[in-house]
Design an enzyme around this catalytic site. Structure first.
Site, PDB file in Angstrom:
ATOM      1  N   ASN A 126      43.500-100.616  28.828  1.00 41.38           N
ATOM      2  CA  ASN A 126      44.529 -99.629  28.497  1.00 41.38           C
ATOM      3  C   ASN A 126      45.500 -99.599  29.671  1.00 41.38           C
ATOM      4  O   ASN A 126      45.206 -99.010  30.704  1.00 41.38           O
ATOM      5  CB  ASN A 126      43.872 -98.251  28.280  1.00 41.38           C
ATOM      6  N   LYS A 165      48.282 -98.173  29.933  1.00 40.91           N
ATOM      7  CA  LYS A 165      49.041 -96.919  30.049  1.00 40.91           C
ATOM      8  C   LYS A 165      50.524 -97.228  30.300  1.00 40.91           C
ATOM      9  O   LYS A 165      51.017 -98.247  29.804  1.00 40.91           O
ATOM     10  CB  LYS A 165      48.432 -96.027  31.135  1.00 40.91           C
ATOM     11  N   GLU A 192      44.880 -88.064  27.650  1.00 38.56           N
ATOM     12  CA  GLU A 192      46.189 -87.789  28.260  1.00 38.56           C
ATOM     13  C   GLU A 192      47.182 -87.320  27.199  1.00 38.56           C
ATOM     14  O   GLU A 192      48.016 -86.454  27.454  1.00 38.56           O
ATOM     15  CB  GLU A 192      46.695 -89.053  28.987  1.00 38.56           C
ATOM     16  N   GLU A 232      35.362 -90.988  26.370  1.00 32.93           N
ATOM     17  CA  GLU A 232      35.963 -90.975  27.704  1.00 32.93           C
ATOM     18  C   GLU A 232      35.888 -89.560  28.290  1.00 32.93           C
ATOM     19  O   GLU A 232      36.749 -88.717  27.982  1.00 32.93           O
ATOM     20  CB  GLU A 232      37.428 -91.400  27.628  1.00 32.93           C
ATOM     21  N   GLY A 240      40.448 -92.151  35.714  1.00 35.52           N
ATOM     22  CA  GLY A 240      41.370 -92.322  36.827  1.00 35.52           C
ATOM     23  C   GLY A 240      40.937 -91.617  38.099  1.00 35.52           C
ATOM     24  O   GLY A 240      41.712 -91.489  39.043  1.00 35.52           O
ATOM     25  N   GLY A 274      42.783 -98.355  34.890  1.00 35.25           N
ATOM     26  CA  GLY A 274      43.250 -98.939  36.149  1.00 35.25           C
ATOM     27  C   GLY A 274      42.787-100.375  36.376  1.00 35.25           C
ATOM     28  O   GLY A 274      43.587-101.242  36.750  1.00 35.25           O
TER      29      GLY A 274
END
Ligand code: PGA
Length: 253
Positions: free
Chosen positions: A9, A11, A100, A170, A176, A238
Site C-alpha cells: 500500500n 499510500k 486512514e 490492521e 506506521g 512503509g
C-alpha cells in the site's frame, strides 16, 4: 489452499516517475521462482495506475490495486474517482475502509457497504480493511468492534459475493508506528474473523477468504507473522516503498 498475498500500500507516496521505477523493480524481482505461487499486489496512487499497468506482465501473479473509489458510478462528485474508471484502466483490486480513510475522510459503514458493492459489480476485488484503535483494545472491545465493522458493511452480501473479498486486519495502533502486533494477538484476531465469517457464511467460505495482516510489517517480522495459521499475507505500507524489502516480505511465507 488459500492464496498467499503480499499487498503493498504505497499510500500518497512517490511521483509517477519514481513510482514507475519502483514498480519495474518489483516486477523484475517478482520473477523469482521461489515466489511464483505468491500473489503480489501493488496499491498505487490513481495517477500512477495507467503507466504501471502497462509494465505488468499479464501472465504473472502481479496485480494492481487502487486505494479507494467513490460509491457512485458517475456524477457531480468533484475530485472523486469511480469504480468503472478504475475497471477501465484494468485495476484488479481496490482497498476499501482503510483506517486512514475512516479517520480522515469519515467513511461510514453504509458508504463502505455501497463501495464494496460497486467494486464487486465492476469485477474488481475489494481489499476490505478492519481494525481497532489502541483505546478500543485497552477496553477489551476490539473483537466486538471488528465484528461490527465486518457485519455492518459486508454481511448483507450473499455467500457468492462475500467469497470474492480479501479482508485485511490492521490494528490502527500498529500502522506506521513501528509497533507490530504480536503473532499471538494477530492469530487470535484472524481466527476470530474467520470464525465470525464461518458463523455467517459457513466453513467453506470462511476457509477460502484470504485474511491479511497490516501494521508495521517488515522483512524482519514477516516470517513470524505469516507463519500464523490464519494469516494469509500482509498489507504492507512503509516497507512496500522499497522493492527489495517488499519482495523479501513476499518470500517470507
Ligand atoms: P505500515 O502501513 O506497514 O506502514 O504500518 C500499513 C497500512 O496502512 O496498510
Amino acid at each position: 489452499m488459500r492464496k498467499k498475498i503480499a499487498a503493498g500500500n504505497w499510500k500518497m507516496n512517490t511521483n509517477p516517475e519514481d513510482g514507475l521505477k519502483l514498480a519495474s523493480q518489483v516486477v523484475q524481482m517478482a520473477q523469482d521462482e521461489s515466489i511464483s505461487d505468491t500473489t503480489i499486489i501493488m496499491s498505487v496512487p490513481y495517477t500512477h495506475i495507467e503507466r504501471i499497468k502497462k509494465i505488468i506482465p499479464p501472465t504473472k501473479n502481479i496485480l494492481i490495486a487502487a486505494q479507494n473509489c467513490h460509491q457512485e458510478v458517475s456524477g457531480a462528485y468533484t475530485g472523486e474517482i469511480s469504480a468503472p474508471m478504475l475497471q477501465y484502466l484494468g485495476v484488479d483490486c481496490v482497498i476499501l475502509g482503510h483506517s486512514e480513510r475512516r479517520e480522515y475522510n469519515k467513511e461510514t459503514y453504509a458508504e463502505l457497504k455501497t463501495k464494496t458493492r460497486i467494486v464487486l459489480k465492476h469485477q474488481m476485488t475489494p481489499i476490505f480493511c478492519c481494525g481497532e484503535k489502541l483505546a478500543t483494545r485497552e477496553e477489551s472491545a476490539h473483537f466486538d468492534l471488528v465484528k461490527e465493522q465486518l457485519s455492518s458493511s459486508l454481511f448483507e452480501f450473499n455467500a457468492i459475493e462475500f467469497a470474492q473479498l480479501i479482508i485485511a486486519y490492521e490494528p490502527v495502533w500498529a500502522i506506521g508506528t513501528g509497533v507490530t502486533a504480536s503473532s499471538e494477538e494477530v492469530q487470535e484476531m484472524h481466527h476470530f474473523i474467520r470464525y465470525t465469517i464461518a458463523k455467517k457464511y459457513g466453513e467453506s467460505v470462511a476457509k477460502q477468504i484470504p485474511i491479511l495482516y497490516g501494521g508495521s510489517v517488515k522483512p524482519e517480522n514477516a516470517q513470524t507473522l505469516f507463519s500464523c495459521p490464519d494469516v494469509d499475507g500482509g498489507l504492507i505500507g512503509g516497507a512496500s516503498l522499497d522493492a527489495k524489502g517488499f519482495i523479501d516480505i513476499a518470500k517470507s511465507f
